[in-house]
Design a protein around this motif. Structure first.
Motif, short mmCIF file in Angstrom:
data_model
loop_
_atom_site.label_atom_id
_atom_site.label_comp_id
_atom_site.label_asym_id
_atom_site.label_seq_id
_atom_site.Cartn_x
_atom_site.Cartn_y
_atom_site.Cartn_z
N LEU A 104 0.86 -1.26 0.06
CA LEU A 104 0.00 -0.16 0.05
C LEU A 104 0.69 1.27 -0.11
O LEU A 104 1.84 1.37 0.51
CB LEU A 104 -0.95 0.01 1.12
N GLU A 105 0.19 2.35 -0.69
CA GLU A 105 0.92 3.59 -0.48
C GLU A 105 1.12 4.17 0.72
O GLU A 105 -0.03 3.86 1.63
CB GLU A 105 0.46 4.52 -1.69
N ASN A 106 2.16 4.93 1.26
CA ASN A 106 2.11 5.31 2.48
C ASN A 106 1.04 6.48 2.66
O ASN A 106 1.46 7.47 1.92
CB ASN A 106 3.58 5.97 2.83
N PRO A 107 0.04 6.23 3.35
CA PRO A 107 -0.71 7.37 3.46
C PRO A 107 -0.60 8.63 4.40
O PRO A 107 -1.15 9.82 4.08
CB PRO A 107 -2.08 6.77 4.48
N PHE A 108 0.56 8.73 4.84
CA PHE A 108 1.45 9.87 5.54
C PHE A 108 2.43 10.76 4.74
O PHE A 108 2.90 11.53 5.15
CB PHE A 108 1.73 9.45 6.78
N LYS A 109 2.70 10.08 3.51
CA LYS A 109 3.58 10.46 2.78
C LYS A 109 3.37 12.06 2.38
O LYS A 109 4.43 12.89 2.57
CB LYS A 109 3.80 9.71 1.45
N GLY A 161 1.06 17.84 11.61
CA GLY A 161 -0.28 17.93 12.56
C GLY A 161 -1.54 17.71 11.94
O GLY A 161 -2.53 17.53 12.37
N GLU A 162 -1.55 17.23 10.67
CA GLU A 162 -2.53 16.89 10.00
C GLU A 162 -3.35 15.75 10.59
O GLU A 162 -4.71 15.61 10.74
CB GLU A 162 -2.45 16.38 8.57
N PHE A 163 -2.66 14.76 11.28
CA PHE A 163 -3.50 13.69 11.75
C PHE A 163 -3.32 13.61 13.54
O PHE A 163 -3.67 12.55 14.07
CB PHE A 163 -2.74 12.57 11.39
N TYR A 164 -3.02 14.95 13.81
CA TYR A 164 -3.06 14.97 15.62
C TYR A 164 -4.22 14.95 15.87
O TYR A 164 -5.26 15.56 15.29
CB TYR A 164 -2.27 16.21 16.07
N GLU A 165 -4.48 14.23 17.10
CA GLU A 165 -5.64 14.35 17.80
C GLU A 165 -5.31 14.67 19.37
O GLU A 165 -4.65 14.22 20.02
CB GLU A 165 -6.15 12.79 17.67
N GLU A 166 -6.21 15.73 19.66
CA GLU A 166 -6.00 16.11 21.17
C GLU A 166 -6.39 15.08 22.00
O GLU A 166 -7.38 14.12 21.80
CB GLU A 166 -7.05 17.44 21.33
N ASP A 167 -5.73 15.00 23.23
CA ASP A 167 -6.00 14.09 24.18
C ASP A 167 -7.28 14.39 24.73
O ASP A 167 -7.43 15.47 25.79
CB ASP A 167 -4.84 14.29 25.41
N GLU A 168 -8.20 13.88 24.78
CA GLU A 168 -9.59 13.62 25.39
C GLU A 168 -9.54 13.52 27.12
O GLU A 168 -10.54 13.86 27.48
CB GLU A 168 -10.72 12.97 24.53
#
Length: 76
Positions: free
Chosen positions: A47-52, A57-64
């Motif tokens: 599979l192609e690297n989805p994060f390439k 910070g695009e996939f950063y998720e705040e600590d809930e």
């Protein structure tokens, strides 16, 4: 069911897959090769690297859970 043999080519082992068995394989794709303890060979499409091309910070998720205090026996 088709049969084939392994052969050595340089420092690699080559497995020839009969065309009738490879009709659903993409010839332009790379595959991950896995073998198990029984000698079964599995080809897994790479599979192609989805994060390439992701921005920082695009996939950063705040600590809930950051503001939640422990209650009861969560911390021993």
């Amino acid at each position: 069911m088709s049969t084939t043999k392994l052969r050595k080519q340089g420092s690699s082992i080559v497995v020839t897959i009969p065309a009738a068995e490879a009709k659903n394989l993409d010839m332009d794709r790379e595959y991950i090769v896995k073998t198990d303890k029984h000698g079964t060979i599995t080809l897994i499409p790479q599979l192609e690297n989805p994060f390439k091309n992701a921005e920082k910070g695009e996939f950063y998720e705040e600590d809930e859970w950051a503001e939640m205090k422990p209650v009861g026996k969560e911390i021993w």
